[in-house]
Design a protein around this motif. Sequence first.
Motif, PDB file in Angstrom:
ATOM      1  N   LEU A  70     -10.209  10.319 -41.633  1.00  0.00           N
ATOM      2  CA  LEU A  70     -11.735   9.932 -41.534  1.00  0.00           C
ATOM      3  C   LEU A  70     -12.084   9.581 -40.126  1.00  0.00           C
ATOM      4  O   LEU A  70     -11.138   8.497 -39.548  1.00  0.00           O
ATOM      5  CB  LEU A  70     -11.869   8.841 -42.676  1.00  0.00           C
ATOM      6  N   GLY A  71     -12.947  10.096 -39.541  1.00  0.00           N
ATOM      7  CA  GLY A  71     -13.032   9.792 -37.979  1.00  0.00           C
ATOM      8  C   GLY A  71     -13.957   8.588 -38.054  1.00  0.00           C
ATOM      9  O   GLY A  71     -15.118   8.807 -38.636  1.00  0.00           O
ATOM     10  N   VAL A  72     -13.797   7.333 -37.380  1.00  0.00           N
ATOM     11  CA  VAL A  72     -14.546   6.393 -37.415  1.00  0.00           C
ATOM     12  C   VAL A  72     -14.627   5.825 -35.742  1.00  0.00           C
ATOM     13  O   VAL A  72     -13.827   6.169 -35.014  1.00  0.00           O
ATOM     14  CB  VAL A  72     -14.344   5.093 -38.152  1.00  0.00           C
ATOM     15  N   SER A  75     -14.562   2.038 -33.517  1.00  0.00           N
ATOM     16  CA  SER A  75     -14.563   0.830 -33.346  1.00  0.00           C
ATOM     17  C   SER A  75     -15.828  -0.010 -32.874  1.00  0.00           C
ATOM     18  O   SER A  75     -16.612   0.603 -32.291  1.00  0.00           O
ATOM     19  CB  SER A  75     -13.146   0.214 -32.502  1.00  0.00           C
ATOM     20  N   GLU A 114     -12.575   5.965 -30.820  1.00  0.00           N
ATOM     21  CA  GLU A 114     -12.277   6.747 -31.744  1.00  0.00           C
ATOM     22  C   GLU A 114     -10.981   6.428 -32.733  1.00  0.00           C
ATOM     23  O   GLU A 114      -9.962   6.422 -31.929  1.00  0.00           O
ATOM     24  CB  GLU A 114     -12.616   8.119 -31.721  1.00  0.00           C
ATOM     25  N   ARG A 139      -8.809   7.571 -36.541  1.00  0.00           N
ATOM     26  CA  ARG A 139      -8.640   8.300 -37.652  1.00  0.00           C
ATOM     27  C   ARG A 139      -8.108   7.406 -38.751  1.00  0.00           C
ATOM     28  O   ARG A 139      -7.014   6.867 -38.551  1.00  0.00           O
ATOM     29  CB  ARG A 139      -7.956   9.482 -37.246  1.00  0.00           C
ATOM     30  N   GLN A 159     -17.718   7.312 -47.286  1.00  0.00           N
ATOM     31  CA  GLN A 159     -17.452   7.517 -46.039  1.00  0.00           C
ATOM     32  C   GLN A 159     -18.505   7.013 -44.982  1.00  0.00           C
ATOM     33  O   GLN A 159     -18.259   6.435 -43.914  1.00  0.00           O
ATOM     34  CB  GLN A 159     -17.437   8.831 -45.765  1.00  0.00           C
ATOM     35  N   GLU A 160     -19.888   6.841 -45.432  1.00  0.00           N
ATOM     36  CA  GLU A 160     -20.852   6.472 -44.815  1.00  0.00           C
ATOM     37  C   GLU A 160     -20.832   5.006 -44.558  1.00  0.00           C
ATOM     38  O   GLU A 160     -20.886   4.358 -43.267  1.00  0.00           O
ATOM     39  CB  GLU A 160     -22.173   6.940 -45.199  1.00  0.00           C
ATOM     40  N   LYS A 197     -17.838   4.075 -42.110  1.00  0.00           N
ATOM     41  CA  LYS A 197     -17.886   4.368 -40.795  1.00  0.00           C
ATOM     42  C   LYS A 197     -18.954   3.491 -40.069  1.00  0.00           C
ATOM     43  O   LYS A 197     -18.821   3.079 -38.977  1.00  0.00           O
ATOM     44  CB  LYS A 197     -18.771   5.824 -40.440  1.00  0.00           C
ATOM     45  N   ASN A 198     -20.178   2.961 -40.808  1.00  0.00           N
ATOM     46  CA  ASN A 198     -21.090   2.065 -40.246  1.00  0.00           C
ATOM     47  C   ASN A 198     -20.429   0.858 -40.004  1.00  0.00           C
ATOM     48  O   ASN A 198     -20.649  -0.128 -39.241  1.00  0.00           O
ATOM     49  CB  ASN A 198     -22.239   2.172 -41.140  1.00  0.00           C
ATOM     50  N   ALA A 236     -17.324  -0.080 -39.908  1.00  0.00           N
ATOM     51  CA  ALA A 236     -16.379   0.156 -38.618  1.00  0.00           C
ATOM     52  C   ALA A 236     -17.066  -0.059 -37.302  1.00  0.00           C
ATOM     53  O   ALA A 236     -16.474  -0.854 -36.404  1.00  0.00           O
ATOM     54  CB  ALA A 236     -15.434   1.289 -38.751  1.00  0.00           C
ATOM     55  N   ALA A 237     -17.989   0.500 -36.971  1.00  0.00           N
ATOM     56  CA  ALA A 237     -18.792   0.478 -35.780  1.00  0.00           C
ATOM     57  C   ALA A 237     -19.350  -0.497 -35.475  1.00  0.00           C
ATOM     58  O   ALA A 237     -19.481  -1.206 -34.426  1.00  0.00           O
ATOM     59  CB  ALA A 237     -19.603   1.760 -35.733  1.00  0.00           C
TER      60      ALA A 237
END
Length: 321
Positions: free
Chosen positions: A86-88, A90, A101, A103, A137-138, A141-142, A144-145
């Motif tokens: 899964l791509g995230v 930092s 980026e 994985r 997943q959403e 990602k949110n 993590a960012a």
Amino acid sequence: MWNTTNTDWSNVCRRVQSIPKRSTRVAVTLLGQTSTLSSTSEYNNNESMNATTRSLTTISFSFCPSQLPIFISTRADAHLESLDNLGVFSKSTSNESIGLEFRLDVDFTYFLIEDEIGDVHREQASKYPSVISSRAQEAIKNSAAAGVTFTEFFQERKKVEALFRVAIQERWDSPPNLHARLDQLHLGRIKIPDTVATKQLEARVQNERNDREQFFQQAQIERELTKVEVNQINLETVKALRTAEAQASLIRTKAVAEAQLIREQAQINGTKNLLESVGITTQEHKTAYTYIKSLRNRNNMDLTVSYLAPESVLRTAAAGL
């Protein structure tokens, strides 16, 4: 999933009995003509339904008198979901750029809320796994960012897992509710893409080079400052030595002059007292004494002075007398 035109409960029970017997329950959700939820029942008292109360599969079905009954099976135990590669991104260190980026491999299990199975069927039908996975997943990602830095991915894994867990559950509970409860979550492999790793390595190498150059420059500055300090100390040393020598020479000269003055004054006083004591009063005799004394003070002259009495002088007569 199956359809039937017979709304007789005995036919429904026979259909349900065809489910493999294992171990849990059968939940039945009845929708009325207005397509609103009217009742949910556990058929534990019906003899024909008791035979199926040991099934791992939960059966949800709804019908209206004008429609065909539809049966959809869902798991009654935990659902396992694996998110591989899964791509995230930092958390960014500034507002001008995004983070790095990554994985991730994330595995989690969840349960559908038993009392809300009918809502799951009415709102999502058989598509609920994909919706749940998409929202998870959403959320990952949110979160993590927004809250995970580069180093925390590797040094604070427990903290990152707890952050993902909270974010996923909050996202599932946000409207429209997914009627699911997160059970277990495991953060697996964390991989940095080759391009990001190369850039990170180049950045670290450049930082080391910059630090090395800064150290070299600082060392050169320190050496120059040290030379200035050494030169200043040497100058102060020379100044102190020359000042001491000059002062010592002055003191010696003054001492010699004072000693000479004292000596000369003593000689004058001594000569005066001597002349007075021996009764030398005439200037001629004083001059003769002074002359004889000066001759005696010469280093390269050996002078002996004797005294003659009148009776020690041999007098001779002139020839022819």
